[in-house]
Design a protein around this motif. Structure first.
Motif, PDB file in Angstrom:
ATOM      1  N   VAL A   6      -1.673   1.404   6.339  1.00  0.00           N
ATOM      2  CA  VAL A   6      -1.095   2.025   5.143  1.00  0.00           C
ATOM      3  C   VAL A   6      -0.088   3.134   5.464  1.00  0.00           C
ATOM      4  N   ASN A  55       3.166  -4.075   4.751  1.00  0.00           N
ATOM      5  CA  ASN A  55       3.799  -2.922   4.122  1.00  0.00           C
ATOM      6  C   ASN A  55       2.907  -2.385   3.013  1.00  0.00           C
ATOM      7  N   GLU A  56       3.354  -2.372   1.788  1.00  0.00           N
ATOM      8  CA  GLU A  56       2.580  -1.804   0.682  1.00  0.00           C
ATOM      9  C   GLU A  56       1.639  -2.813   0.027  1.00  0.00           C
ATOM     10  N   HIS A  67       9.012   0.722   1.357  1.00  0.00           N
ATOM     11  CA  HIS A  67       8.639   1.883   2.139  1.00  0.00           C
ATOM     12  C   HIS A  67       8.827   1.501   3.605  1.00  0.00           C
ATOM     13  N   THR A  70       5.747  -7.942   0.903  1.00  0.00           N
ATOM     14  CA  THR A  70       5.678  -6.493   1.073  1.00  0.00           C
ATOM     15  C   THR A  70       5.042  -5.731  -0.082  1.00  0.00           C
ATOM     16  N   ASP A  71       4.763  -6.398  -1.181  1.00  0.00           N
ATOM     17  CA  ASP A  71       4.056  -5.708  -2.261  1.00  0.00           C
ATOM     18  C   ASP A  71       3.090  -6.675  -2.932  1.00  0.00           C
ATOM     19  N   SER A 102      -1.967  -1.613  -0.283  1.00  0.00           N
ATOM     20  CA  SER A 102      -2.085  -0.355  -1.028  1.00  0.00           C
ATOM     21  C   SER A 102      -2.024  -0.542  -2.532  1.00  0.00           C
ATOM     22  N   PHE A 103      -1.307  -1.555  -2.985  1.00  0.00           N
ATOM     23  CA  PHE A 103      -1.106  -1.729  -4.416  1.00  0.00           C
ATOM     24  C   PHE A 103      -1.787  -2.968  -4.983  1.00  0.00           C
TER      25      PHE A 103
END
Length: 187
Positions: free
Chosen positions: A186, A87-88, A19, A57-58, A91-92
């Motif tokens: 986010v 990055n994400e 993203h 990033t994740d 969020s995850f």
């Protein structure tokens, strides 16, 4: 006489999710970026190179399937590397550490006393962000933090005074001879 190419910055996108493409496109114009999209590729790259930084990033790294890669990244940071969760990532993240997070939008202020501020020039003095902030971060590691008079910002809920002054949406801490960073914005 040509200079050596700069050390690569690794963009670690284990789940292939990128993203904020505009951010990463800009990164590509200012850095030698190598993107890896699998554990095997990441381990191979880290065995052959010492990158300037690794951007995580994740949140795939938080799962048991990536334990060996986490150990390799831990060694990389301890020996002088830079790893930044961004990055994400926040969020995850699916772990029981959610009691260590605060999620809201507010104005966060640059902590000029943070150990890393001198290493990160050009930071804005105040930044409004919706973030998954880490709770209980020691003052020298909080790059951004709420002010004593900060209030939450929402189009749905009434503003509330931000109670926890130890939260940090952006943190950067020395670990061994390297640095570990966290960016919980986010949006």
């Amino acid at each position: 006489m040509s200079s050596a190419p700069p050390q690569p910055t690794v963009l670690l996108t284990l789940e292939g999710i990128v993203h904020n493409a505009h951010l990463f496109n800009a990164l590509h114009t200012h850095a030698n970026v190598f993107t890896v999209k699998s554990k095997a590729e990441a381990l191979s790259f880290l065995a052959a190179h010492t990158p300037h930084a690794v951007l995580l990033t994740d949140a795939a790294l938080s799962t048991d399937a990536y334990r060996d890669l986490c150990e390799r990244l831990h060694s990389y940071v301890l020996s002088g590397g830079i790893a930044v969760m961004c990055n994400e990532f926040s969020s995850f993240l699916k772990t029981p550490v959610f009691n260590r997070w605060i999620y809201h939008r507010t104005d966060f202020y640059l902590n000029r006393a943070a150990a890393a501020v001198c290493l990160l020039p050009g930071l804005l003095p105040v930044y409004s962000m919706k973030a998954s902030s880490l709770k209980g971060v020691d003052a020298p590691s909080r790059v951004y933090q709420p002010a004593e008079d900060s209030f939450t910002q929402s189009n749905v809920f009434a503003p509330e005074r931000v109670q926890d002054q130890t939260q940090a949406p952006v943190a950067y801490r020395m670990v061994g001879r390297g640095w570990l960073g966290y960016v919980g914005d986010v949006n």
